[in-house]
Design a protein around this motif. Structure first.
Motif, PDB file in Angstrom:
ATOM      1  N   ARG A  30      87.586  37.922  48.920  1.00  0.00           N
ATOM      2  CA  ARG A  30      88.719  37.187  48.702  1.00  0.00           C
ATOM      3  C   ARG A  30      88.757  36.014  49.430  1.00  0.00           C
ATOM      4  NH1 ARG A  30      94.589  37.867  47.718  1.00  0.00           N
ATOM      5  NH2 ARG A  30      94.058  39.989  47.216  1.00  0.00           N
ATOM      6  N   THR A  31      88.369  34.431  48.952  1.00  0.00           N
ATOM      7  CA  THR A  31      88.265  33.410  49.283  1.00  0.00           C
ATOM      8  C   THR A  31      89.547  32.586  48.957  1.00  0.00           C
ATOM      9  OG1 THR A  31      86.827  32.701  47.601  1.00  0.00           O
ATOM     10  CG2 THR A  31      85.795  33.668  49.660  1.00  0.00           C
ATOM     11  N   SER A  32      89.819  31.659  49.661  1.00  0.00           N
ATOM     12  CA  SER A  32      90.928  30.503  49.592  1.00  0.00           C
ATOM     13  C   SER A  32      90.289  29.827  48.366  1.00  0.00           C
ATOM     14  CB  SER A  32      91.065  29.646  50.802  1.00  0.00           C
ATOM     15  OG  SER A  32      92.165  28.704  50.336  1.00  0.00           O
ATOM     16  N   PHE A  33      91.556  29.482  47.503  1.00  0.00           N
ATOM     17  CA  PHE A  33      91.277  28.873  46.415  1.00  0.00           C
ATOM     18  C   PHE A  33      92.148  27.487  46.273  1.00  0.00           C
ATOM     19  CE2 PHE A  33      91.243  28.211  41.507  1.00  0.00           C
ATOM     20  CZ  PHE A  33      90.025  28.296  41.322  1.00  0.00           C
ATOM     21  N   ASN A  34      92.834  27.280  47.582  1.00  0.00           N
ATOM     22  CA  ASN A  34      93.687  26.190  47.682  1.00  0.00           C
ATOM     23  C   ASN A  34      93.159  24.811  47.740  1.00  0.00           C
ATOM     24  OD1 ASN A  34      95.799  27.934  48.140  1.00  0.00           O
ATOM     25  ND2 ASN A  34      95.780  27.793  50.428  1.00  0.00           N
ATOM     26  N   TRP A  82      94.031  32.318  45.603  1.00  0.00           N
ATOM     27  CA  TRP A  82      92.827  32.944  45.964  1.00  0.00           C
ATOM     28  C   TRP A  82      91.971  33.301  44.902  1.00  0.00           C
ATOM     29  CZ3 TRP A  82      92.794  33.490  51.395  1.00  0.00           C
ATOM     30  CH2 TRP A  82      94.160  33.438  52.159  1.00  0.00           C
ATOM     31  N   MET A  83      90.632  33.237  45.142  1.00  0.00           N
ATOM     32  CA  MET A  83      89.633  33.737  44.214  1.00  0.00           C
ATOM     33  C   MET A  83      89.172  34.979  44.654  1.00  0.00           C
ATOM     34  SD  MET A  83      86.155  32.220  42.620  1.00  0.00           S
ATOM     35  CE  MET A  83      86.744  31.033  41.486  1.00  0.00           C
ATOM     36  N   LEU A  84      89.167  36.148  43.831  1.00  0.00           N
ATOM     37  CA  LEU A  84      88.615  37.351  44.050  1.00  0.00           C
ATOM     38  C   LEU A  84      87.581  37.634  43.171  1.00  0.00           C
ATOM     39  CD1 LEU A  84      91.806  37.511  44.876  1.00  0.00           C
ATOM     40  CD2 LEU A  84      91.621  39.879  44.367  1.00  0.00           C
ATOM     41  N   VAL A  85      86.321  37.954  44.048  1.00  0.00           N
ATOM     42  CA  VAL A  85      85.166  38.379  43.164  1.00  0.00           C
ATOM     43  C   VAL A  85      84.537  39.703  43.502  1.00  0.00           C
ATOM     44  CG1 VAL A  85      82.701  37.533  42.840  1.00  0.00           C
ATOM     45  CG2 VAL A  85      84.500  35.975  43.123  1.00  0.00           C
ATOM     46  N   GLY A  86      84.218  40.783  42.615  1.00  0.00           N
ATOM     47  CA  GLY A  86      83.766  41.784  42.783  1.00  0.00           C
ATOM     48  C   GLY A  86      82.764  42.643  41.643  1.00  0.00           C
ATOM     49  N   GLU A  87      82.179  43.686  42.030  1.00  0.00           N
ATOM     50  CA  GLU A  87      81.413  44.145  41.099  1.00  0.00           C
ATOM     51  C   GLU A  87      82.142  44.806  39.833  1.00  0.00           C
ATOM     52  OE1 GLU A  87      77.968  43.785  41.104  1.00  0.00           O
ATOM     53  OE2 GLU A  87      77.757  42.864  43.281  1.00  0.00           O
ATOM     54  N   VAL A  88      81.400  45.213  38.964  1.00  0.00           N
ATOM     55  CA  VAL A  88      82.172  46.072  38.044  1.00  0.00           C
ATOM     56  C   VAL A  88      82.936  47.387  38.571  1.00  0.00           C
ATOM     57  CG1 VAL A  88      81.227  45.222  36.098  1.00  0.00           C
ATOM     58  CG2 VAL A  88      79.907  47.096  37.133  1.00  0.00           C
ATOM     59  N   VAL A  89      82.144  47.847  39.595  1.00  0.00           N
ATOM     60  CA  VAL A  89      82.828  48.991  40.423  1.00  0.00           C
ATOM     61  C   VAL A  89      83.047  48.361  41.744  1.00  0.00           C
ATOM     62  CG1 VAL A  89      82.322  51.349  41.408  1.00  0.00           C
ATOM     63  CG2 VAL A  89      81.040  50.632  39.476  1.00  0.00           C
ATOM     64  N   ARG A  90      84.370  48.657  41.819  1.00  0.00           N
ATOM     65  CA  ARG A  90      85.132  47.961  42.940  1.00  0.00           C
ATOM     66  C   ARG A  90      86.586  48.610  43.543  1.00  0.00           C
ATOM     67  NH1 ARG A  90      86.025  45.923  38.502  1.00  0.00           N
ATOM     68  NH2 ARG A  90      88.236  45.537  37.833  1.00  0.00           N
ATOM     69  N   ILE A  91      86.832  48.341  44.804  1.00  0.00           N
ATOM     70  CA  ILE A  91      88.238  48.640  45.136  1.00  0.00           C
ATOM     71  C   ILE A  91      89.118  47.720  44.278  1.00  0.00           C
ATOM     72  CG2 ILE A  91      89.759  48.940  47.024  1.00  0.00           C
ATOM     73  CD1 ILE A  91      87.077  49.590  48.579  1.00  0.00           C
ATOM     74  N   SER A  92      90.069  48.423  43.661  1.00  0.00           N
ATOM     75  CA  SER A  92      91.207  47.248  43.069  1.00  0.00           C
ATOM     76  C   SER A  92      91.849  46.565  44.069  1.00  0.00           C
ATOM     77  CB  SER A  92      92.391  48.414  42.188  1.00  0.00           C
ATOM     78  OG  SER A  92      91.642  49.338  41.373  1.00  0.00           O
ATOM     79  N   PRO A  93      92.127  45.387  43.571  1.00  0.00           N
ATOM     80  CA  PRO A  93      93.188  44.548  44.370  1.00  0.00           C
ATOM     81  C   PRO A  93      94.569  45.335  44.677  1.00  0.00           C
ATOM     82  CG  PRO A  93      92.123  43.328  42.545  1.00  0.00           C
ATOM     83  CD  PRO A  93      91.860  44.749  42.238  1.00  0.00           C
ATOM     84  N   ASP A  94      95.026  45.345  45.684  1.00  0.00           N
ATOM     85  CA  ASP A  94      96.210  46.219  46.195  1.00  0.00           C
ATOM     86  C   ASP A  94      95.760  47.701  45.974  1.00  0.00           C
ATOM     87  OD1 ASP A  94      97.667  44.015  46.596  1.00  0.00           O
ATOM     88  OD2 ASP A  94      98.258  43.821  44.387  1.00  0.00           O
ATOM     89  N   GLY A  95      94.258  48.080  45.852  1.00  0.00           N
ATOM     90  CA  GLY A  95      94.086  49.421  45.520  1.00  0.00           C
ATOM     91  C   GLY A  95      93.828  50.307  47.106  1.00  0.00           C
TER      92      GLY A  95
END
Length: 815
Positions: free
Chosen positions: A3-7, A152-165
């Protein structure tokens, strides 16, 4: 996901339709810093006719369509990954486009939402995102507009912990250990079955690992898996209002020894219990909620939600004696929730102000049937790990609650929340008068002279707060609202303290909270809260003053000129009913409340403005007396003045320039106040409290000398470049000894240089045409506030000047 700021890097303009753009009518884009309130920059509009009431509700700011855009690079290595853009709040009717493609939308202006961007991205190139927002007659208060919360920008692999997961609960606690249940939801967007290691660690506030666990988890393609683990923390430090101890849960997803994804969540170990005898218990101890309702705007910043602004509000509210906040009437920001966790403040988070029955012409009721479930899901997902949250409110003053179909709808909302989070309690801020208003209106239509234009819920409340209690205790309300209250864990009641003693016999299992109450009745309300176990607290309207609903707390007198409606005419800007004004300065009502709560032993002096002496008060039930804590009244020497003294002691004595003006009874039997009429003379005014004849405290006011000084004082000497940090500089007109001169207001101009910019500048003047985005503003009662935003590491320098004063300067270090 990372998670990185997208502001950064956004541009903004007021949008026109594409055909107008072809004709050359388009406004140019300009750079803006997020969070950004587009509405606070607009020119306020002088209303006429039927629009006056609705315009006053939003502080006479116009609506509009606003457009944001940002160009951002996407590296080639993001190809094959999942990329989301998250918006914590866009007001309202947000529509998001990525490289010209419709990527998502969200009608509700207070829900956090994400758009799936990777479908439309050009990897290894620059990309463009655009966001449109529309505001038009859709709220009963000032909302702001545009991207007013963080992105925010969220970047993850195809296998990942869900946002809010990552969700953490503490279902079993005793003195020696706490069970911490960690649930991690894992997404698999690949086409293969994946088996991974889930490594969990819990750290205390010092960063020491106090519990660990490793487990296998297999995830099928396209089917999220929830891995649930129980960890055990020895000798737990419990979270409470007095000691808000926090832990951190870290979850790492690994495959073949390599890192795949990670997530963290702060949480608190605490238990909740609820019953009619002991009320609300936190960690086994009964807690009475000393509550404040608050709106989401940040005064001179408008609706822009900066982390430091939210934190500062919580700090000041807690210092003033509150231990609970109700965010009215929409979900609270994540930044404020974080602050409540850290500082120890309980939270009632509220979902909606409307369901299916409209309150304004184009409000959320138009979207509610299709979106309410997703918006409840967003609120609960945001709140789940925050120990400060103890109550979810499904609504505020919903007219449907007095009908069977409304009760059915309420049950659906309550059960939806329970399915998402069974660890908190569900309430609803029901206005009993509004719930039966259709019956009253029908009865009124049968009597002559009752259809006067403008009659409605607010007019009724302004005319007689007692009538609300009378109707609230009626058999009609008892019958019509029984089912709507019955679907709740806690019956939230707005302006219905008459039911507090009535309901135990009628509904022995009903637990009540004063979800919204008149500030002028805190003494009687708090006595009921203390006396009755089934009444768990009181939330005043309101803890912090706000933009919009202009003038509901303004001073009024019989025979005064001007409109008699609940809202004030233009150019009124503020509601004027907060314990604390929009700059963070505590008003007399705040000190009175602190005395009623039993948190202040010293008396407090408030002086009614002498120009109104002898007139009959006619303010609404939200209006405190027209008083300030000042003994500086030039031009009134020898004129009569009334002095209020607040105290919990048996009696108080008032002493003017060493001369006793007598003693008067005070304390609870006398509503914690005494009043003295005297003639004004400059000098020193002292109140002395006596309990059983023994002095227990004193409060002194001193007349300010004529020689003025302008002072500039920052709330902190150093701030950081961290996302959302701000510096608050209070500008005050004083004499040489530091006494505030409340009657010598003048224009103050500020210049900001160095590594910062002016984010907002204003005062608590409830009736002004001055803007918050300029460099000049008049003080109000001797005070103004400048808010500075860092632009880099180094030093921010502020220089302030005012006629007749030497310039004042201050510097803030930015690290």
């Amino acid at each position: 996901m990372i998670r990185t700021s997208f502001n950064g890097g956004w541009q903004f303009r007021a949008k026109v339709n594409p055909f107008a753009e072809l004709m050359g009518s388009a406004a140019p884009f300009r750079p803006v810093a997020l969070p950004h309130d587009a509405m606070i920059e607009q020119e306020r509009v002088v209303p006429d006719g039927e629009d006056a009431m609705e315009a006053g509700a939003r502080a006479h700011f116009p609506g509009g369509v606003f457009e944001y855009r940002k160009v951002f690079p996407v590296p080639e290595e993001y190809r094959g990954k999942r990329v989301f853009v998250e918006f914590e709040g866009v007001y309202r009717g947000a529509t998001v486009y990525v490289n010209g493609n419709h990527a998502g939308q969200r009608p509700y202006g207070y829900s956090r939402f994400r758009v799936d961007a990777d479908r439309f991205l050009r990897f290894g190139q620059d990309n463009e995102i655009r966001v449109e927002a529309r505001v038009h007659d859709d709220s009963r208060w000032y909302t702001g507009a545009g991207i007013y919360r963080d992105t925010w920008m969220l970047v993850g692999e195809v296998v990942r912990i869900s946002p809010d997961g990552l969700r953490v609960t503490t279902p079993d606690i005793d003195r020696d250990r706490a069970v911490v249940e960690v649930a991690a939801t894992i997404d698999n967007d690949s086409i293969a079955i994946r088996t991974l290691d889930l490594v969990t660690a819990i750290r205390d506030a010092a960063g020491t690992v106090v519990a660990t666990d490793t487990a296998k988890v297999t995830v099928l393609p396209g089917e999220p898996a929830t891995a649930r683990r129980r960890l055990y923390v020895q000798d737990p430090k419990l979270w409470s209002v007095e000691a808000p101890s926090l832990y951190n849960c870290e979850v790492a997803l690994q495959e073949d020894g390599g890192a795949v994804d990670a997530a963290t969540a702060a949480f608190g170990i605490r238990s909740l219990q609820l019953d009619p005898r002991f009320g609300l218990r936190v960690n086994g101890e009964t807690v009475k909620l000393r509550g404040a309702c608050v709106h989401h705007d940040n005064g001179p910043l408008g609706a822009a939600t900066h982390t430091r602004a939210e934190e500062r509000r919580v700090e000041i509210l807690k210092d003033a004696g509150f231990n609970a906040l109700r965010m009215a009437h929409h979900p609270m920001s994540r930044a404020m929730l974080d602050a409540c966790d850290r500082l120890g403040m309980l939270v009632m988070d509220e979902a909606f102000d409307v369901w299916t029955s409209t309150k304004t012409g184009f409000d959320y009721s138009l979207d509610f049937p299709e979106w309410w479930e997703r918006d409840l899901e967003a609120m609960v997902a945001k709140d789940y790990n925050h120990p400060s949250v103890v109550l979810y409110s499904i609504g505020n003053e919903i007219p449907e609650t007095g009908s069977p179909s409304g009760a059915v709808l309420g049950r659906g909302l309550a059960e939806k929340i329970r399915s998402l989070d069974g660890t908190r309690y569900v309430t609803n801020g029901i206005n009993n008068l509004l719930a039966v208003l259709s019956d009253l209106a029908q009865a009124g239509r049968q009597a002559p002279g009752t259809e006067e234009e403008g009659t409605g819920i607010n007019t009724l409340m302004a005319d007689a707060g007692d009538m609300m209690n009378l109707i609230g205790a009626s058999e009609l309300v008892t019958e019509r609202t029984a089912e709507s209250y019955g679907v709740l864990d806690v019956a939230g009641m707005n302006y219905s303290d008459s039911r507090y003693t009535l309901d135990p016999a009628l509904f022995p299992n009903r637990i009540i909270v004063g979800a919204e109450t008149f500030p002028t009745r805190i003494d009687t309300n708090w006595k009921l809260v203390r006396q009755h176990g089934h009444v768990i607290g009181d939330f005043t309207w309101t803890g912090w003053d706000y933009l919009g609903e202009v003038g509901i707390g303004r001073p009024r007198y019989l025979g005064s000129d001007g409109p008699s409606g609940i809202l004030a005419p233009y150019p009124y800007l503020l509601a004027g009913c907060g314990d604390i004004d929009i700059t963070g300065h505590r008003r007399p009502a705040s000190y009175y409340r602190q005395i009623v709560f039993g948190l202040r032993t010293e008396p407090y002096i408030a002086v009614q403005r002498p120009e109104h002496h002898g007139r009959t008060w006619a303010g609404t039930p939200w209006a405190w007396s027209d008083s300030i804590s000042s003994w500086t009244w030039p031009g009134f020497a020898g004129k009569p003045v009334r002095v209020e003294v607040y105290s919990a002691a048996d009696e108080v004595e008032l002493v003017l320039n060493g001369r006793s003006l007598g003693r008067e009874p005070s304390g609870e039997r006398h509503r914690f106040r005494a009043e003295f009429d005297t003639l004004y003379e400059p000098g020193e005014l002292v109140a002395i409290a006596y309990q059983d004849g023994v002095p227990t405290g004193r409060h002194l006011l001193r007349t300010a000398a004529d020689a003025l000084r302008l002072r500039a004082e920052a709330d902190r000497p150093a701030i950081t470049t961290a996302e959302g940090d701000l510096a608050y500089v209070t500008l005050t007109l004083t004499d040489v000894d530091g006494t505030v001169h409340t009657a010598a207001d003048r224009l103050v101009s500020v210049e900001v240089s160095g590594d910062g910019a002016l984010a907002g500048f204003g005062s608590a003047d409830p009736c002004t045409e001055e803007r918050f985005d300029g460099t000049g503003h008049h003080t109000y009662e001797g005070r103004a506030l400048a808010v500075l935003r860092p632009t880099g590491t180094g030093t921010i320098h502020l220089r302030a000047s005012a006629p007749g004063c030497e310039p004042a300067e201050t510097s803030i270090t930015v690290t």
